[in-house]
Write a protein that holds these residues in place. Structure first.
Motif, PDB file in Angstrom:
ATOM      1  N   TYR A 103       0.831  -1.205   0.000  1.00 37.24           N
ATOM      2  CA  TYR A 103       0.000   0.000   0.000  1.00 37.24           C
ATOM      3  C   TYR A 103       0.869   1.259   0.000  1.00 37.24           C
ATOM      4  CZ  TYR A 103      -3.571  -3.375   1.310  1.00 37.24           C
ATOM      5  OH  TYR A 103      -4.411  -4.463   1.333  1.00 37.24           O
ATOM      6  N   LEU A 104       1.996   1.200   0.686  1.00 36.73           N
ATOM      7  CA  LEU A 104       2.897   2.349   0.689  1.00 36.73           C
ATOM      8  C   LEU A 104       3.492   2.574  -0.694  1.00 36.73           C
ATOM      9  CD1 LEU A 104       4.737   1.688   4.077  1.00 36.73           C
ATOM     10  CD2 LEU A 104       2.674   3.038   3.651  1.00 36.73           C
ATOM     11  N   VAL A 105       3.821   1.486  -1.392  1.00 38.59           N
ATOM     12  CA  VAL A 105       4.344   1.606  -2.751  1.00 38.59           C
ATOM     13  C   VAL A 105       3.280   2.193  -3.676  1.00 38.59           C
ATOM     14  CG1 VAL A 105       5.184   0.308  -4.747  1.00 38.59           C
ATOM     15  CG2 VAL A 105       6.024  -0.246  -2.452  1.00 38.59           C
ATOM     16  N   GLN A 106       2.030   1.746  -3.518  1.00 35.27           N
ATOM     17  CA  GLN A 106       0.943   2.271  -4.340  1.00 35.27           C
ATOM     18  C   GLN A 106       0.772   3.774  -4.134  1.00 35.27           C
ATOM     19  OE1 GLN A 106      -1.287   0.833  -6.592  1.00 35.27           O
ATOM     20  NE2 GLN A 106      -0.019  -1.007  -6.543  1.00 35.27           N
ATOM     21  N   PRO A 140      -9.886  -3.996   0.045  1.00 31.53           N
ATOM     22  CA  PRO A 140     -10.561  -3.164  -0.970  1.00 31.53           C
ATOM     23  C   PRO A 140     -10.550  -1.675  -0.619  1.00 31.53           C
ATOM     24  CG  PRO A 140     -11.862  -5.117  -0.442  1.00 31.53           C
ATOM     25  CD  PRO A 140     -10.775  -5.043   0.580  1.00 31.53           C
ATOM     26  N   ALA A 141     -10.808  -1.353   0.649  1.00 28.17           N
ATOM     27  CA  ALA A 141     -10.849   0.052   1.043  1.00 28.17           C
ATOM     28  C   ALA A 141      -9.458   0.680   0.992  1.00 28.17           C
ATOM     29  CB  ALA A 141     -11.435   0.180   2.449  1.00 28.17           C
ATOM     30  N   LEU A 142      -8.446  -0.035   1.469  1.00 23.17           N
ATOM     31  CA  LEU A 142      -7.087   0.503   1.450  1.00 23.17           C
ATOM     32  C   LEU A 142      -6.584   0.675   0.028  1.00 23.17           C
ATOM     33  CD1 LEU A 142      -5.484  -1.520   4.398  1.00 23.17           C
ATOM     34  CD2 LEU A 142      -6.160   0.886   4.390  1.00 23.17           C
ATOM     35  N   PHE A 143      -6.919  -0.277  -0.843  1.00 18.22           N
ATOM     36  CA  PHE A 143      -6.522  -0.140  -2.249  1.00 18.22           C
ATOM     37  C   PHE A 143      -7.186   1.085  -2.872  1.00 18.22           C
ATOM     38  CE2 PHE A 143      -7.349  -0.905  -6.764  1.00 18.22           C
ATOM     39  CZ  PHE A 143      -6.061  -1.083  -7.225  1.00 18.22           C
ATOM     40  N   ALA A 144      -8.447   1.338  -2.504  1.00 13.84           N
ATOM     41  CA  ALA A 144      -9.173   2.474  -3.073  1.00 13.84           C
ATOM     42  C   ALA A 144      -8.519   3.795  -2.701  1.00 13.84           C
ATOM     43  CB  ALA A 144     -10.628   2.446  -2.604  1.00 13.84           C
ATOM     44  N   ILE A 145      -8.136   3.969  -1.429  1.00 17.24           N
ATOM     45  CA  ILE A 145      -7.538   5.253  -1.043  1.00 17.24           C
ATOM     46  C   ILE A 145      -6.129   5.401  -1.599  1.00 17.24           C
ATOM     47  CG2 ILE A 145      -8.922   5.349   1.059  1.00 17.24           C
ATOM     48  CD1 ILE A 145      -6.310   4.740   2.601  1.00 17.24           C
ATOM     49  N   HIS A 182      -5.183   4.151  -4.546  1.00 10.23           N
ATOM     50  CA  HIS A 182      -5.288   4.326  -5.999  1.00 10.23           C
ATOM     51  C   HIS A 182      -5.832   5.701  -6.354  1.00 10.23           C
ATOM     52  CE1 HIS A 182      -5.584   3.127 -10.160  1.00 10.23           C
ATOM     53  NE2 HIS A 182      -6.856   3.489 -10.185  1.00 10.23           N
ATOM     54  N   ASP A 183      -6.910   6.119  -5.676  1.00  8.45           N
ATOM     55  CA  ASP A 183      -7.529   7.413  -5.973  1.00  8.45           C
ATOM     56  C   ASP A 183      -8.250   7.887  -4.718  1.00  8.45           C
ATOM     57  OD1 ASP A 183      -8.930   9.613  -6.884  1.00  8.45           O
ATOM     58  OD2 ASP A 183      -9.383   8.731  -8.821  1.00  8.45           O
ATOM     59  N   GLU A 184      -7.596   8.761  -3.962  1.00 15.84           N
ATOM     60  CA  GLU A 184      -8.154   9.188  -2.677  1.00 15.84           C
ATOM     61  C   GLU A 184      -9.432   9.983  -2.845  1.00 15.84           C
ATOM     62  OE1 GLU A 184      -6.388  12.037   0.723  1.00 15.84           O
ATOM     63  OE2 GLU A 184      -5.253  10.179   0.443  1.00 15.84           O
ATOM     64  N   GLU A 185      -9.500  10.814  -3.875  1.00 18.31           N
ATOM     65  CA  GLU A 185     -10.704  11.620  -4.088  1.00 18.31           C
ATOM     66  C   GLU A 185     -11.903  10.735  -4.433  1.00 18.31           C
ATOM     67  OE1 GLU A 185     -11.168  14.742  -3.469  1.00 18.31           O
ATOM     68  OE2 GLU A 185      -9.097  14.895  -2.791  1.00 18.31           O
ATOM     69  N   TYR A 186     -11.691   9.742  -5.270  1.00 22.97           N
ATOM     70  CA  TYR A 186     -12.776   8.828  -5.617  1.00 22.97           C
ATOM     71  C   TYR A 186     -13.238   8.052  -4.386  1.00 22.97           C
ATOM     72  CZ  TYR A 186     -15.256   4.871  -7.672  1.00 22.97           C
ATOM     73  OH  TYR A 186     -16.198   3.918  -7.971  1.00 22.97           O
ATOM     74  N   ALA A 187     -12.288   7.641  -3.560  1.00 22.28           N
ATOM     75  CA  ALA A 187     -12.647   6.919  -2.334  1.00 22.28           C
ATOM     76  C   ALA A 187     -13.472   7.792  -1.411  1.00 22.28           C
ATOM     77  CB  ALA A 187     -11.374   6.441  -1.628  1.00 22.28           C
ATOM     78  N   ARG A 188     -13.133   9.077  -1.332  1.00 24.74           N
ATOM     79  CA  ARG A 188     -13.890   9.989  -0.475  1.00 24.74           C
ATOM     80  C   ARG A 188     -15.312  10.180  -1.011  1.00 24.74           C
ATOM     81  NH1 ARG A 188     -10.355  13.436  -0.198  1.00 24.74           N
ATOM     82  NH2 ARG A 188      -9.580  13.094   1.923  1.00 24.74           N
ATOM     83  N   LEU A 196     -16.048   6.284   1.635  1.00 23.07           N
ATOM     84  CA  LEU A 196     -15.094   5.605   2.509  1.00 23.07           C
ATOM     85  C   LEU A 196     -14.516   6.588   3.532  1.00 23.07           C
ATOM     86  CD1 LEU A 196     -13.110   3.423  -0.067  1.00 23.07           C
ATOM     87  CD2 LEU A 196     -14.768   2.635   1.623  1.00 23.07           C
ATOM     88  N   PRO A 197     -14.242   6.126   4.751  1.00 30.91           N
ATOM     89  CA  PRO A 197     -13.634   6.994   5.771  1.00 30.91           C
ATOM     90  C   PRO A 197     -12.141   7.205   5.481  1.00 30.91           C
ATOM     91  CG  PRO A 197     -13.913   4.788   6.653  1.00 30.91           C
ATOM     92  CD  PRO A 197     -14.542   4.781   5.272  1.00 30.91           C
ATOM     93  N   VAL A 198     -11.849   8.094   4.569  1.00 32.39           N
ATOM     94  CA  VAL A 198     -10.489   8.265   4.058  1.00 32.39           C
ATOM     95  C   VAL A 198      -9.519   8.648   5.177  1.00 32.39           C
ATOM     96  CG1 VAL A 198      -9.037   9.611   2.500  1.00 32.39           C
ATOM     97  CG2 VAL A 198     -11.268   8.797   1.737  1.00 32.39           C
TER      98      VAL A 198
END
Length: 292
Positions: free
Chosen positions: A29-32, A149-154, A156-162, A166-168
């Motif tokens: 996740y840190l690399v992503q 899934p939630a960690l991958f979402a933030i 990959h695209d934090e704005e989309y996750a928000r 999702l509780p970004v």
């Protein structure tokens, strides 16, 4: 002679295997998020905690956990609210952490203990250390896999996750706290100067051949475990530092897989160059197609 006939080698192996499994599961996740060096930054903050523990005659590891968590959370909040870029936040961790650690360790007058935290001292782990590493390692793995899934979402695209609800902020803080705890418990295995490598190198090695997040995650965890186990055995055989040996083996795997990936790409290019060209399919004018 069987090295694992000694209890301290068994404890070293168990601790290394747990960290070799948990560190890449977090590191992916840190690399992503392009924060591959955050482990180094938090490691330097943990060094400040070690210095504070030595100065106050308290448990250096326990104080380091608390200081590392506070530092990671503070930097994450500064990055979010103050819009500080990721590299600036990491610079704050690097410089502030190493400076504070050196000053506090110097004031404590116990500099002989510093190398064990900088470079690891895996063979001196006690039963309590192994239990602590095991419990925290299981918790890290459970969090990284359950919330995948939630960690991958933030990442990959934090704005989309928000926007998706999702509780970004909570997830970002969870990653920060988990990184701090993982770095701190891994101090005994590879040291604060090398723990970031164990988070990043297996992930980078797996990315050479895998496609897709799950495949990369599984590959990185496999490489981490194999590097850790083989590194402990090799270090005991040739009498080298276990932490450094583990990291060197992980880098060797990365280089080997890089060569294999380059050969595969070259073979594909040669195959596509010699393959017969596929005849183009004639495209009918729109009016002809609509007239049918």
């Amino acid at each position: 002679m069987n090295l694992f006939a000694y209890e301290f080698m068994i404890r070293a192996l168990v601790g290394a295997l747990i960290i070799g499994l948990a560190a890449p599961a977090l590191g992916i996740y840190l690399v992503q998020r392009r924060l591959a060096l955050i482990g180094d930054g938090i490691g330097h903050v943990a060094l400040t905690g070690v210095g504070a523990g030595l100065l106050l005659n308290q448990s250096p590891v326990l104080v380091a956990v608390i200081v590392a968590i506070l530092g990671a959370v503070a930097v994450e909040l500064i990055r979010e609210r103050g819009r500080t870029s990721g590299d600036t936040a990491l610079a704050m961790l690097f410089y502030g952490g190493i400076a504070g650690g050196v000053v506090l360790v110097g004031l404590s007058g116990r500099t002989t203990n510093l190398s064990a935290y900088l470079f690891g001292s895996l063979t001196t782990t006690s039963n309590t250390d192994v239990i602590t590493i095991g419990v925290i390692g299981v918790l890290v793995l459970a969090a990284m896999l359950t919330l995948r899934p939630a960690l991958f979402a933030i990442c990959h695209d934090e704005e989309y996750a928000r926007v998706s609800g999702l509780p970004v902020r909570a997830l970002n803080l969870l990653l920060a706290v988990t990184t701090a705890v993982t770095v701190t418990i891994a101090m005994r295995a590879v040291g604060v100067l090398l723990i970031s490598a164990l988070m990043v190198v297996p992930v980078a090695a797996a990315q050479q051949l895998t496609r897709g997040f799950l495949a990369t995650l599984a590959g990185a965890m496999t490489i981490g475990v194999l590097s850790a186990g083989t590194g402990v055995w090799l270090a005991g055989t040739i009498d080298t530092a276990p932490g450094a040996t583990i990291v060197v083996l992980a880098i060797a795997v990365f280089l080997t897989l890089g060569v294999v990936a380059a050969l595969r790409r070259g073979a594909r290019r040669r195959g596509s160059a010699t393959a017969p060209a596929t005849p183009a399919v004639p495209v009918e004018p729109p009016e002809v197609a609509l007239g049918r």
